[in-house]
Every structure is written in structure tokens, then in C-alpha cells.
Motif scaffolding. Structure first.
Motif, PDB file in Angstrom:
ATOM      1  N   LEU A 186      11.966  -2.450  -8.740  1.00 10.50           N
ATOM      2  CA  LEU A 186      11.389  -1.684  -7.806  1.00 10.50           C
ATOM      3  C   LEU A 186       9.776  -1.839  -8.162  1.00 10.50           C
ATOM      4  O   LEU A 186       9.242  -1.911  -9.468  1.00 10.50           O
ATOM      5  CB  LEU A 186      11.799  -0.317  -7.893  1.00 10.50           C
ATOM      6  CG  LEU A 186      13.404  -0.175  -7.569  1.00 10.50           C
ATOM      7  CD1 LEU A 186      14.220   0.834  -7.657  1.00 10.50           C
ATOM      8  CD2 LEU A 186      13.326  -0.595  -6.114  1.00 10.50           C
TER       9      LEU A 186
ATOM     10  N   LYS B  52      24.223  -1.415  -2.582  1.00 10.08           N
ATOM     11  CA  LYS B  52      25.240  -1.031  -1.637  1.00 10.08           C
ATOM     12  C   LYS B  52      24.876  -0.332  -0.489  1.00 10.08           C
ATOM     13  O   LYS B  52      24.814  -0.887   0.550  1.00 10.08           O
ATOM     14  CB  LYS B  52      26.295  -0.267  -2.094  1.00 10.08           C
ATOM     15  CG  LYS B  52      27.478  -1.230  -2.572  1.00 10.08           C
ATOM     16  CD  LYS B  52      28.888  -0.480  -2.114  1.00 10.08           C
ATOM     17  CE  LYS B  52      29.949  -1.311  -3.066  1.00 10.08           C
ATOM     18  NZ  LYS B  52      30.762  -0.352  -4.046  1.00 10.08           N
ATOM     19  N   ARG B  53      24.020   0.672  -0.612  1.00  9.97           N
ATOM     20  CA  ARG B  53      23.542   1.328   0.511  1.00  9.97           C
ATOM     21  C   ARG B  53      22.330   0.570   1.246  1.00  9.97           C
ATOM     22  O   ARG B  53      22.383   0.636   2.368  1.00  9.97           O
ATOM     23  CB  ARG B  53      23.093   2.568  -0.191  1.00  9.97           C
ATOM     24  CG  ARG B  53      22.107   3.812   0.924  1.00  9.97           C
ATOM     25  CD  ARG B  53      21.596   4.964   0.287  1.00  9.97           C
ATOM     26  NE  ARG B  53      22.634   5.605  -0.262  1.00  9.97           N
ATOM     27  CZ  ARG B  53      23.323   6.612   0.315  1.00  9.97           C
ATOM     28  NH1 ARG B  53      23.140   6.751   1.381  1.00  9.97           N
ATOM     29  NH2 ARG B  53      24.312   7.101  -0.235  1.00  9.97           N
ATOM     30  N   LEU B  54      21.519   0.022   0.479  1.00  6.52           N
ATOM     31  CA  LEU B  54      20.372  -0.486   1.013  1.00  6.52           C
ATOM     32  C   LEU B  54      20.618  -2.144   1.436  1.00  6.52           C
ATOM     33  O   LEU B  54      19.769  -2.817   2.055  1.00  6.52           O
ATOM     34  CB  LEU B  54      19.019  -0.530   0.377  1.00  6.52           C
ATOM     35  CG  LEU B  54      18.641   0.732  -0.028  1.00  6.52           C
ATOM     36  CD1 LEU B  54      17.185   0.875  -0.889  1.00  6.52           C
ATOM     37  CD2 LEU B  54      18.556   1.717   1.118  1.00  6.52           C
ATOM     38  N   GLY B  55      21.695  -2.501   0.934  1.00  2.79           N
ATOM     39  CA  GLY B  55      21.933  -3.935   1.286  1.00  2.79           C
ATOM     40  C   GLY B  55      20.996  -5.087   0.551  1.00  2.79           C
ATOM     41  O   GLY B  55      20.672  -5.941   0.988  1.00  2.79           O
ATOM     42  N   ILE B  56      20.582  -4.510  -0.819  1.00  2.00           N
ATOM     43  CA  ILE B  56      19.683  -5.309  -1.368  1.00  2.00           C
ATOM     44  C   ILE B  56      20.453  -5.899  -2.677  1.00  2.00           C
ATOM     45  O   ILE B  56      21.169  -5.226  -3.287  1.00  2.00           O
ATOM     46  CB  ILE B  56      18.436  -4.522  -1.808  1.00  2.00           C
ATOM     47  CG1 ILE B  56      17.712  -4.176  -0.674  1.00  2.00           C
ATOM     48  CG2 ILE B  56      17.322  -5.312  -2.989  1.00  2.00           C
ATOM     49  CD1 ILE B  56      16.413  -3.155  -0.943  1.00  2.00           C
TER      50      ILE B  56
ATOM     51  N   PRO C  23      23.244   3.881   6.927  1.00  2.15           N
ATOM     52  CA  PRO C  23      23.337   4.933   5.774  1.00  2.15           C
ATOM     53  C   PRO C  23      22.114   5.948   5.782  1.00  2.15           C
ATOM     54  O   PRO C  23      21.138   5.335   6.334  1.00  2.15           O
ATOM     55  CB  PRO C  23      23.205   4.198   4.510  1.00  2.15           C
ATOM     56  CG  PRO C  23      22.595   2.853   5.053  1.00  2.15           C
ATOM     57  CD  PRO C  23      23.048   2.588   6.347  1.00  2.15           C
ATOM     58  N   LEU C  24      22.393   6.871   5.275  1.00  2.00           N
ATOM     59  CA  LEU C  24      21.231   8.086   5.067  1.00  2.00           C
ATOM     60  C   LEU C  24      20.373   7.357   4.152  1.00  2.00           C
ATOM     61  O   LEU C  24      20.615   6.740   2.882  1.00  2.00           O
ATOM     62  CB  LEU C  24      21.909   9.080   4.425  1.00  2.00           C
ATOM     63  CG  LEU C  24      20.770  10.402   4.080  1.00  2.00           C
ATOM     64  CD1 LEU C  24      20.235  10.985   5.236  1.00  2.00           C
ATOM     65  CD2 LEU C  24      21.417  11.508   3.051  1.00  2.00           C
TER      66      LEU C  24
ATOM     67  N   LEU D 261      12.961  -0.780   1.591  1.00  2.26           N
ATOM     68  CA  LEU D 261      13.260  -1.617   2.517  1.00  2.26           C
ATOM     69  C   LEU D 261      12.052  -2.224   3.297  1.00  2.26           C
ATOM     70  O   LEU D 261      12.065  -3.162   4.037  1.00  2.26           O
ATOM     71  CB  LEU D 261      14.012  -0.559   3.496  1.00  2.26           C
ATOM     72  CG  LEU D 261      15.508  -0.150   3.065  1.00  2.26           C
ATOM     73  CD1 LEU D 261      15.970   0.504   4.041  1.00  2.26           C
ATOM     74  CD2 LEU D 261      16.327  -1.320   2.742  1.00  2.26           C
TER      75      LEU D 261
ATOM     76  N   LEU E 258      24.693  11.801  -2.099  1.00  2.00           N
ATOM     77  CA  LEU E 258      23.319  11.681  -2.246  1.00  2.00           C
ATOM     78  C   LEU E 258      22.632  12.908  -1.099  1.00  2.00           C
ATOM     79  O   LEU E 258      23.235  13.142  -0.085  1.00  2.00           O
ATOM     80  CB  LEU E 258      22.846  10.266  -1.422  1.00  2.00           C
ATOM     81  CG  LEU E 258      21.116  10.072  -1.314  1.00  2.00           C
ATOM     82  CD1 LEU E 258      20.362   9.839  -2.597  1.00  2.00           C
ATOM     83  CD2 LEU E 258      20.993   9.010  -0.192  1.00  2.00           C
TER      84      LEU E 258
ATOM     85  N   LEU F 186      25.757  -1.898   7.211  1.00  2.00           N
ATOM     86  CA  LEU F 186      25.654  -1.236   6.150  1.00  2.00           C
ATOM     87  C   LEU F 186      26.226   0.276   6.840  1.00  2.00           C
ATOM     88  O   LEU F 186      26.430   1.109   5.885  1.00  2.00           O
ATOM     89  CB  LEU F 186      24.209  -0.898   5.652  1.00  2.00           C
ATOM     90  CG  LEU F 186      23.734  -2.177   5.168  1.00  2.00           C
ATOM     91  CD1 LEU F 186      22.223  -1.861   4.810  1.00  2.00           C
ATOM     92  CD2 LEU F 186      24.096  -2.956   3.748  1.00  2.00           C
TER      93      LEU F 186
ATOM     94  N   ARG G  45      28.763  16.094   4.511  1.00  2.00           N
ATOM     95  CA  ARG G  45      28.108  16.040   2.987  1.00  2.00           C
ATOM     96  C   ARG G  45      27.830  17.259   2.176  1.00  2.00           C
ATOM     97  O   ARG G  45      27.930  17.065   0.832  1.00  2.00           O
ATOM     98  CB  ARG G  45      26.608  15.176   3.530  1.00  2.00           C
ATOM     99  CG  ARG G  45      25.760  15.083   2.384  1.00  2.00           C
ATOM    100  CD  ARG G  45      24.528  14.314   2.825  1.00  2.00           C
ATOM    101  NE  ARG G  45      24.647  12.925   3.514  1.00  2.00           N
ATOM    102  CZ  ARG G  45      25.098  11.844   3.135  1.00  2.00           C
ATOM    103  NH1 ARG G  45      24.596  11.652   1.565  1.00  2.00           N
ATOM    104  NH2 ARG G  45      25.210  10.799   3.775  1.00  2.00           N
TER     105      ARG G  45
ATOM    106  N   LEU H  64      22.777   1.810  -4.961  1.00  2.00           N
ATOM    107  CA  LEU H  64      21.512   1.554  -4.352  1.00  2.00           C
ATOM    108  C   LEU H  64      21.571   0.071  -3.710  1.00  2.00           C
ATOM    109  O   LEU H  64      21.227   0.047  -2.441  1.00  2.00           O
ATOM    110  CB  LEU H  64      20.336   1.746  -5.094  1.00  2.00           C
ATOM    111  CG  LEU H  64      19.081   1.518  -4.579  1.00  2.00           C
ATOM    112  CD1 LEU H  64      18.628   2.589  -3.622  1.00  2.00           C
ATOM    113  CD2 LEU H  64      17.928   1.453  -5.822  1.00  2.00           C
TER     114      LEU H  64
ATOM    115  N   TYR I 114      19.275   4.497   8.051  1.00  2.00           N
ATOM    116  CA  TYR I 114      18.749   3.145   8.350  1.00  2.00           C
ATOM    117  C   TYR I 114      19.649   2.336   9.418  1.00  2.00           C
ATOM    118  O   TYR I 114      20.731   2.332   8.977  1.00  2.00           O
ATOM    119  CB  TYR I 114      18.994   2.279   6.948  1.00  2.00           C
ATOM    120  CG  TYR I 114      18.541   0.886   6.744  1.00  2.00           C
ATOM    121  CD1 TYR I 114      17.508   0.491   7.577  1.00  2.00           C
ATOM    122  CD2 TYR I 114      19.113  -0.049   6.051  1.00  2.00           C
ATOM    123  CE1 TYR I 114      16.994  -0.888   7.653  1.00  2.00           C
ATOM    124  CE2 TYR I 114      18.735  -1.436   5.917  1.00  2.00           C
ATOM    125  CZ  TYR I 114      17.690  -1.972   6.751  1.00  2.00           C
ATOM    126  OH  TYR I 114      17.532  -3.379   6.663  1.00  2.00           O
TER     127      TYR I 114
END
Ligand SMILES: Nc1ncnc2c1ncn2[C@@H]1O[C@H](COP(=O)(O)OP(=O)(O)O)[C@@H](O)[C@H]1O
Ligand SMILES: Nc1ncnc2c1ncn2[C@@H]1O[C@H](COP(=O)(O)OP(=O)(O)O)[C@@H](O)[C@H]1O
Ligand SMILES: [Mg+2]
Ligand SMILES: [Mg+2]
Lengths: 239, 239
Positions: free
Chosen positions: A114, A104-108, B131-132, B141, A132, B128, B105, A102, B123
Motif C-alpha cells: 500500500l 478478498k474484499r477488494l479482489g487484489i 462489498p462495503l 482500488l 467491518l 466480489l 451488520r 482485504l 464497490y
């Protein structure tokens, strides 16, 4: 009770029939550790025993909280008797804090809390690398109806709450968890598989030290010591 | 009208201010072609001109159907005057048939027709790799509220229907499409960016020949001939 043929060997467990009892199976916990869809592999002596002991305690907590699962009882240090289900091929992930894929995917940054825990779906398919998937994808795949998804989400959120509460008493924070569910013969949807440091992210509440499979994934060392520590801590919890 | 400073240069277009008109910008279509998040790059002579001509016709169709977009009018063979918006950093993808990353996928053959078109969110973030993301991710986000998402989905589905109907008259099947939306000064959410063979999958209705950017991605040859053919066919459509 007589152990029958092995039905399935997975990456971490073996599943056996029970003679004259078609509605149950025996799950045997192995020492194999894998990560990154099997690309990383090792044998960690005693992992199966620890994961079985941890899963047993957690399934007992859930039983006390009135949450149905496949768990019947534990038979030996590696064997659990469970209700046989047809596994829904979805990994149901609940997130409380940002970590792993997560992040990695969102860059957070890892560790961000949360506002509300949420559920993600991953299609359980080794060849595809457990991608996913969205609810629309799941409809296309035909692996679960919208009604089943709604039920999975409700159950996963409830389980997450029970786990968080009890783990908190043990000084453990539940960062995220992966659940698998299955349908019994009579069409009931129940929690199955295991709940362990292989399938959850457990952080020490005060130090945020990782006490889970990320120690293996990221070569942090002390993998079995961490699993041992989780067991030691949750043994003392009054659920 | 006087073209001002360049505000932004993307992979396929440049965006310029319009002097004394803060609510509009000029979008200039380039010949650059990129794929796989910029890893594959080429210059295809005349692509910008073709994409502008195709986008113009499609935005006109949408206007006739009563669908708001950023399109005001086309100024030259590479320049379009549009309403300036703040782009919502989501690629809104509508799928009518399985293709591309969806096929990969889900492990489903390209070409499978979906019972109902559905929307996916990506996004918009080059670092990144676009990503889906799920609606829960989007909440984390903070790039769109649930209300905006609902509106994006409704608009994307409507646009998809108008496009399919008109393209069908030109012997073109719309397999999928990527839309970008943005907020105007007064808070209205409208369709922006471009609609072209760079952003849609167009297949010949009878032969299923690919007439879009997949010819470039997959080195099928005849890229500009395909874009030219799309333009030729849609020019004749009575919307
Ligand atoms: N109650 C159950 N009935 C039938 N199968 C189960 C049950 N609980 C878990 N399983 C399945 O047992 C298999 C073995 O587990 P594991 O080794 O973790 O497999 P995997 O490599 O697929 O993760 C998994 O496919 C899991 O879904
Ligand atoms: N009406 C508009 N107002 C402001 N920006 C826009 C408008 N329409 C499109 N854009 C933005 O213009 C940029 C240039 O387009 P493009 O070259 O396709 O960029 P990218 O490399 O980000 O795909 C994109 O970021 C796009 O979102
Ligand atoms: Mg498993
Ligand atoms: Mg673009």
C-alpha cells in the motif's frame, strides 16, 4: 500481589482481578487457537507462552518509544500484569500490505504494497462476526466518539511505525496488525490486549514466508515453529 | 433519433448507443428482477414500465431542484434518453433509517431512525458481491479520488433531501437509497442509473408497509402492486 477472581475468559486469554488493586488485572495467555470467528479451533501446546514472550518484547519496544500501553510487567511464563481498562469494542487494524480479508474484499492479490498504511475498524462482536464498520456506523453504534476515533487512528499509525522499524531489524515484515485499545479509570485511551503472531501478519522479509496465525488458518503446518522463530528473531533486536 | 447497438446488458436494464449522438445513450428498462447478487431471479411483468415511469418523475423532481442528472427525456414506456457517462463503480447508499444489510451488520433492529443520514460506499463488482468499502479502500482500488468522493457525498445528501421532501408529500418514507454517478465527456460528475423501488427502500409513512424490492427479496407478495402504488402516489405530487 494476589490473583483474584477470573473476570473474563476469551478465546486466547483469561483476565483476573488483582486483590486490593482495582486498577490492574492479570492476563493469562492460553494455548487455544481459534480462527474464522471460532469455527476452527485447536490447542497448540506452548502458544500462550510464546505469545506472552513476544507481546512482552513488543510492549517494551513501545514503552521505549514513549507509547502508552496497558503493559506493566510480565509475572510468569503465561501471566502479564496490566492496567485494567474498559476495552473499546473496536478492532483497529493497520494495513501495510494487502492480505487476508482485504485481498478478498477488494479482489487484489495478497502482497500488494500500500502506498500509505491505513486503518480499518471492525466492530468487536462475536455474534456479528466482527464486521467491518465505517465511522458513520461507529457513531450509530455509539461505541466511540469521533474524537476517540481520531486518537485511535493516530496511535495505531504510530504503533505501526515503531513495530515496523523494530521488526525490520529482525528480518520480519509487518503486513498488518490488529490492535485493541481501552480507557483507563481516569479516561486515558491506551493500547491493550496482545501483540503477537495471533494478531499480526509477520512475513520473512526476504522469502515472504508467513510466520503467523495464517499458518494455522490455512493449514500450512509449522505453526509453533513459526511463532518460535518470531520470538528468536525479535529477542536480538536493539530497540 | 436512431437506436444503435446495445453496449451493455445489465440485470435490470439494457444500454444502447444513439446513432450520430455519441454523448447520449438509450436506457431500456427490463422486467427482470434479481436479488442477492443475482442468486434470486424472476421476471415480473410490467416492472420495467413501472420503474421507468417512477424514475422519470423522480429525475424531473431533481431537475426542478437544480440537481444535474443523466436524464434528458423519456422516449417510450421502457426507454429513457440519457447523457452517456462513464459510471464510477461505486454504489452510493444513503441511509435515513436502519434496514437491510445495515441492520444485519450492526445488529440493530430494522426501522431505527438515524440522527443524521449518512453515506456508505459499495464497490460495484458482481464477482466480489458489491462489498462495503471504506475511503481508504477506494483509494487503493483507484476508482475515485478523495475530491470525487467528497462531491459524491455532497450530491447524494442533497438528492436524498429532495427525494425525502417530495416522497413525504406522497405518504412515502425514504428509508435508504442507492445512487450511481458517472462522469460526462467534459468531466462533470452527475447522477445516473435509475431511482425506483428496485434501488430505494420506500415505506408507507403511517403503516410502515414496505413498498419496494424487499417484497421480492423477502417473498412478501404483492411486488407489482407495491410498485404500482408508488407510481400512483408520486404522480400526484406537486414538486
Ligand atoms: N488491560 C485490559 N483490561 C481489561 N480487559 C482487557 C485488557 N486487555 C485485553 N482485555 C480483554 O481481554 C479479553 C480476553 O482476550 P481474548 O482471549 O483475546 O478475548 P477474545 O476472545 O474476545 O478475543 C478480550 O476481550 C480483551 O479485549
Ligand atoms: N447514463 C449512463 N451511461 C452509461 N451507463 C449507464 C448510465 N446509467 C446507467 N448506466 C449503467 O447501465 C448498466 C445497466 O443497468 P443495470 O441493468 O441496472 O446493471 P447492473 O446489473 O450492473 O446493475 C449499469 O451498469 C449502469 O451503471
Ligand atoms: Mg482476542
Ligand atoms: Mg443496476
Amino acid at each position: 500481589m494476589e490473583k483474584g477472581h477470573m473476570i473474563y475468559e476469551g478465546k486466547a486469554k483469561r483476565v483476573y482481578e488483582v486483590i486490593h488493586s482495582p486498577e490492574t488485572v492479570i492476563v493469562e495467555y492460553k494455548d487455544d487457537a481459534t480462527a474464522f470467528n471460532g469455527a476452527k479451533h485447536a490447542s497448540l501446546e506452548g502458544k500462550g507462552v510464546l505469545n506472552l514472550a513476544i507481546s512482552t518484547i513488543i510492549f517494551e519496544w513501545l514503552k521505549q518509544a514513549g507509547i502508552a500501553s496497558h503493559y506493566i510487567r510480565t509475572l510468569s511464563d503465561r501471566e502479564m500484569l496490566v492496567r485494567r481498562v474498559e476495552i473499546v469494542p473496536l478492532e483497529v487494524v493497520v494495513r501495510n500490505r494487502v492480505a487476508g480479508s482485504l485481498a478478498k474484499r477488494l479482489g487484489i492479490a495478497e502482497g500488494v504494497t500500500l502506498t500509505e498504511p491505513f486503518v480499518e475498524w471492525y466492530y468487536k462482536n462475536d455474534d456479528l462476526g466482527d464486521p467491518l464498520v465505517t465511522e458513520a456506523h461507529i457513531r450509530v453504534l455509539g461505541v466511540a466518539t469521533p474524537e476517540i476515533l481520531a486518537s485511535l487512528e493516530t496511535q495505531a499509525q504510530k504503533i505501526n511505525q515503531v513495530l515496523r522499524t523494530n521488526l525490520h531489524k529482525a528480518g520480519i515484515e509487518l503486513v498488518d496488525a490488529k490492535f485493541e485499545f481501552g480507557l483507563t479509570q481516569d479516561g486515558t485511551l491506551i493500547l491493550a490486549d496482545e501483540i503477537s503472531p495471533d494478531t499480526c501478519r509477520f512475513w520473512d522479509t526476504s522469502t515472504e514466508e508467513k510466520l503467523d496465525k495464517d499458518r494455522f488458518r490455512r493449514d500450512l503446518g509449522g505453526v509453533m515453529e513459526a511463532y518460535q522463530e518470531i520470538l528468536r528473531r525479535i529477542k536480538g533486536v536493539q530497540a
